[in-house]
Design a protein around this motif. Structure first.
Motif, PDB file in Angstrom:
ATOM      1  N   LYS A   1       0.808  -1.228   0.000  1.00 38.00           N
ATOM      2  CA  LYS A   1       0.000   0.000   0.000  1.00 38.00           C
ATOM      3  C   LYS A   1       0.838   1.274   0.000  1.00 38.00           C
ATOM      4  CE  LYS A   1      -3.781  -2.459   2.184  1.00 38.00           C
ATOM      5  NZ  LYS A   1      -4.591  -2.639   3.359  1.00 38.00           N
ATOM      6  N   ILE A   2       1.765   1.373  -0.965  1.00 34.89           N
ATOM      7  CA  ILE A   2       2.615   2.559  -1.100  1.00 34.89           C
ATOM      8  C   ILE A   2       1.772   3.733  -1.579  1.00 34.89           C
ATOM      9  CG2 ILE A   2       4.543   3.580  -2.384  1.00 34.89           C
ATOM     10  CD1 ILE A   2       5.630   0.670  -2.689  1.00 34.89           C
ATOM     11  N   LYS A   3       1.909   4.871  -0.877  1.00 30.50           N
ATOM     12  CA  LYS A   3       1.240   6.078  -1.368  1.00 30.50           C
ATOM     13  C   LYS A   3       2.244   7.175  -1.750  1.00 30.50           C
ATOM     14  CE  LYS A   3       0.057   8.801   2.729  1.00 30.50           C
ATOM     15  NZ  LYS A   3      -1.027   9.394   3.495  1.00 30.50           N
ATOM     16  N   GLN A   4       3.487   7.085  -1.255  1.00 32.40           N
ATOM     17  CA  GLN A   4       4.479   8.093  -1.627  1.00 32.40           C
ATOM     18  C   GLN A   4       5.885   7.515  -1.509  1.00 32.40           C
ATOM     19  OE1 GLN A   4       5.525  11.599   0.951  1.00 32.40           O
ATOM     20  NE2 GLN A   4       4.445  12.688  -0.687  1.00 32.40           N
TER      21      GLN A   4
ATOM     22  N   ARG B   1      18.140  16.662   1.470  1.00 33.17           N
ATOM     23  CA  ARG B   1      17.388  17.375   0.429  1.00 33.17           C
ATOM     24  C   ARG B   1      16.541  16.393  -0.362  1.00 33.17           C
ATOM     25  NH1 ARG B   1      22.075  20.508  -2.624  1.00 33.17           N
ATOM     26  NH2 ARG B   1      22.821  18.397  -2.426  1.00 33.17           N
ATOM     27  N   LYS B   2      15.262  16.706  -0.522  1.00 32.58           N
ATOM     28  CA  LYS B   2      14.359  15.844  -1.289  1.00 32.58           C
ATOM     29  C   LYS B   2      14.552  16.124  -2.779  1.00 32.58           C
ATOM     30  CE  LYS B   2      11.019  15.558   2.417  1.00 32.58           C
ATOM     31  NZ  LYS B   2       9.674  15.882   2.876  1.00 32.58           N
ATOM     32  N   LEU B   3      15.000  15.112  -3.517  1.00 31.26           N
ATOM     33  CA  LEU B   3      15.296  15.274  -4.932  1.00 31.26           C
ATOM     34  C   LEU B   3      14.168  14.773  -5.821  1.00 31.26           C
ATOM     35  CD1 LEU B   3      18.988  14.087  -4.715  1.00 31.26           C
ATOM     36  CD2 LEU B   3      18.123  16.422  -4.609  1.00 31.26           C
ATOM     37  N   ILE B   4      13.470  13.737  -5.380  1.00 24.72           N
ATOM     38  CA  ILE B   4      12.342  13.178  -6.120  1.00 24.72           C
ATOM     39  C   ILE B   4      11.256  12.844  -5.102  1.00 24.72           C
ATOM     40  CG2 ILE B   4      11.519  11.250  -7.545  1.00 24.72           C
ATOM     41  CD1 ILE B   4      14.419  10.854  -8.507  1.00 24.72           C
ATOM     42  N   THR B   5      10.027  13.252  -5.383  1.00 23.55           N
ATOM     43  CA  THR B   5       8.880  12.821  -4.578  1.00 23.55           C
ATOM     44  C   THR B   5       7.763  12.441  -5.536  1.00 23.55           C
ATOM     45  OG1 THR B   5       9.441  14.244  -2.708  1.00 23.55           O
ATOM     46  CG2 THR B   5       7.183  13.457  -2.819  1.00 23.55           C
ATOM     47  N   ASN B   6       7.322  11.200  -5.466  1.00 25.54           N
ATOM     48  CA  ASN B   6       6.235  10.710  -6.307  1.00 25.54           C
ATOM     49  C   ASN B   6       5.107  10.199  -5.422  1.00 25.54           C
ATOM     50  OD1 ASN B   6       7.804  11.247  -8.517  1.00 25.54           O
ATOM     51  ND2 ASN B   6       8.153   9.132  -9.070  1.00 25.54           N
ATOM     52  N   ASN B   7       3.892  10.575  -5.767  1.00 24.48           N
ATOM     53  CA  ASN B   7       2.701  10.088  -5.073  1.00 24.48           C
ATOM     54  C   ASN B   7       2.037   9.012  -5.929  1.00 24.48           C
ATOM     55  OD1 ASN B   7       2.638  11.903  -2.726  1.00 24.48           O
ATOM     56  ND2 ASN B   7       2.441  13.481  -4.282  1.00 24.48           N
ATOM     57  N   TYR B   8       1.465   8.015  -5.272  1.00 23.37           N
ATOM     58  CA  TYR B   8       0.855   6.880  -5.974  1.00 23.37           C
ATOM     59  C   TYR B   8      -0.536   6.613  -5.428  1.00 23.37           C
ATOM     60  CZ  TYR B   8       5.666   6.194  -7.387  1.00 23.37           C
ATOM     61  OH  TYR B   8       6.917   6.389  -7.887  1.00 23.37           O
ATOM     62  N   ASN B   9      -1.315   5.901  -6.220  1.00 23.95           N
ATOM     63  CA  ASN B   9      -2.670   5.535  -5.834  1.00 23.95           C
ATOM     64  C   ASN B   9      -2.667   4.148  -5.189  1.00 23.95           C
ATOM     65  OD1 ASN B   9      -5.402   5.654  -5.526  1.00 23.95           O
ATOM     66  ND2 ASN B   9      -5.866   5.087  -7.633  1.00 23.95           N
ATOM     67  N   ILE B  10      -1.963   4.026  -4.083  1.00 24.38           N
ATOM     68  CA  ILE B  10      -1.914   2.813  -3.266  1.00 24.38           C
ATOM     69  C   ILE B  10      -1.464   1.593  -4.080  1.00 24.38           C
ATOM     70  CG2 ILE B  10      -3.088   1.460  -1.494  1.00 24.38           C
ATOM     71  CD1 ILE B  10      -2.924   4.604  -1.056  1.00 24.38           C
ATOM     72  N   LEU B  11      -0.168   1.483  -4.268  1.00 20.77           N
ATOM     73  CA  LEU B  11       0.434   0.382  -5.011  1.00 20.77           C
ATOM     74  C   LEU B  11       1.272  -0.491  -4.086  1.00 20.77           C
ATOM     75  CD1 LEU B  11       1.667   2.393  -8.127  1.00 20.77           C
ATOM     76  CD2 LEU B  11      -0.393   1.000  -7.944  1.00 20.77           C
ATOM     77  N   ASN B  12       1.471  -1.751  -4.480  1.00 16.15           N
ATOM     78  CA  ASN B  12       2.346  -2.648  -3.730  1.00 16.15           C
ATOM     79  C   ASN B  12       3.740  -2.728  -4.344  1.00 16.15           C
ATOM     80  OD1 ASN B  12       0.351  -3.320  -1.857  1.00 16.15           O
ATOM     81  ND2 ASN B  12      -0.453  -4.906  -3.186  1.00 16.15           N
ATOM     82  N   ASN B  13       3.855  -2.332  -5.612  1.00 17.64           N
ATOM     83  CA  ASN B  13       5.141  -2.366  -6.315  1.00 17.64           C
ATOM     84  C   ASN B  13       5.272  -1.101  -7.141  1.00 17.64           C
ATOM     85  OD1 ASN B  13       6.113  -5.215  -5.737  1.00 17.64           O
ATOM     86  ND2 ASN B  13       4.039  -5.567  -6.496  1.00 17.64           N
ATOM     87  N   VAL B  14       6.448  -0.474  -7.061  1.00  8.58           N
ATOM     88  CA  VAL B  14       6.703   0.776  -7.759  1.00  8.58           C
ATOM     89  C   VAL B  14       8.029   0.654  -8.504  1.00  8.58           C
ATOM     90  CG1 VAL B  14       7.282   3.205  -7.397  1.00  8.58           C
ATOM     91  CG2 VAL B  14       5.419   2.185  -6.110  1.00  8.58           C
ATOM     92  N   GLN B  15       8.057   1.215  -9.704  1.00  7.38           N
ATOM     93  CA  GLN B  15       9.292   1.322 -10.480  1.00  7.38           C
ATOM     94  C   GLN B  15       9.623   2.811 -10.551  1.00  7.38           C
ATOM     95  OE1 GLN B  15       9.251  -0.832 -14.231  1.00  7.38           O
ATOM     96  NE2 GLN B  15      10.159   0.931 -15.225  1.00  7.38           N
ATOM     97  N   LEU B  16      10.835   3.189 -10.151  1.00  6.62           N
ATOM     98  CA  LEU B  16      11.203   4.598 -10.062  1.00  6.62           C
ATOM     99  C   LEU B  16      12.468   4.864 -10.868  1.00  6.62           C
ATOM    100  CD1 LEU B  16      10.578   7.331  -8.642  1.00  6.62           C
ATOM    101  CD2 LEU B  16      12.104   6.592  -6.820  1.00  6.62           C
ATOM    102  N   GLY B  17      12.369   5.802 -11.801  1.00 12.15           N
ATOM    103  CA  GLY B  17      13.534   6.188 -12.600  1.00 12.15           C
ATOM    104  C   GLY B  17      14.467   7.079 -11.806  1.00 12.15           C
ATOM    105  N   ILE B  18      15.745   6.734 -11.805  1.00 14.16           N
ATOM    106  CA  ILE B  18      16.732   7.514 -11.046  1.00 14.16           C
ATOM    107  C   ILE B  18      17.904   7.946 -11.920  1.00 14.16           C
ATOM    108  CG2 ILE B  18      16.162   6.519  -8.796  1.00 14.16           C
ATOM    109  CD1 ILE B  18      18.658   4.672  -9.245  1.00 14.16           C
ATOM    110  N   SER B  19      17.757   7.844 -13.235  1.00  9.56           N
ATOM    111  CA  SER B  19      18.877   8.150 -14.135  1.00  9.56           C
ATOM    112  C   SER B  19      19.306   9.615 -14.048  1.00  9.56           C
ATOM    113  CB  SER B  19      18.528   7.775 -15.569  1.00  9.56           C
ATOM    114  OG  SER B  19      17.386   8.489 -15.995  1.00  9.56           O
ATOM    115  N   SER B  20      18.435  10.500 -13.547  1.00 10.03           N
ATOM    116  CA  SER B  20      18.787  11.917 -13.425  1.00 10.03           C
ATOM    117  C   SER B  20      19.670  12.194 -12.208  1.00 10.03           C
ATOM    118  CB  SER B  20      17.517  12.761 -13.327  1.00 10.03           C
ATOM    119  OG  SER B  20      16.807  12.449 -12.149  1.00 10.03           O
TER     120      SER B  20
END
Length: 76
Positions: free
Chosen positions: A20-23, A32-51
């Motif tokens: 139940k990931i929401k953020q 320092r917060k570099l990336i913040t993504n909000n989600y609609n309650i997921l169990n698995n997230v893929q996050l791009g970090i190439s930047s």
């Protein structure tokens, strides 16, 4: 349940597994917060970090109950 983040070290993408990931936030070692993504309650997230430059980062995951888990990853 346990927070799973892989691969570590990572280059372009990280995969996050937690109920139940929401953020997800990526912070550098001084907080320092570099990336913040909000989600609609997921169990698995893929996050791009190439930047992100090479370094050590904290991955902070918040679930629907506002429970916070974090892990350290290295970006190559």
């Amino acid at each position: 349940e346990q927070l799973i983040i892989y691969p570590n070290p990572a280059k372009n993408i990280i995969y996050i597994s937690f109920p139940k990931i929401k953020q997800v936030t990526v912070a550098d070692i001084i907080g320092r917060k570099l990336i913040t993504n909000n989600y609609n309650i997921l169990n698995n997230v893929q996050l791009g970090i190439s930047s992100l430059p090479k370094g050590i980062y904290s991955i902070i995951v918040v679930d629907i109950g506002n429970n916070i888990q974090s892990k350290i990853i290295t970006v190559e």
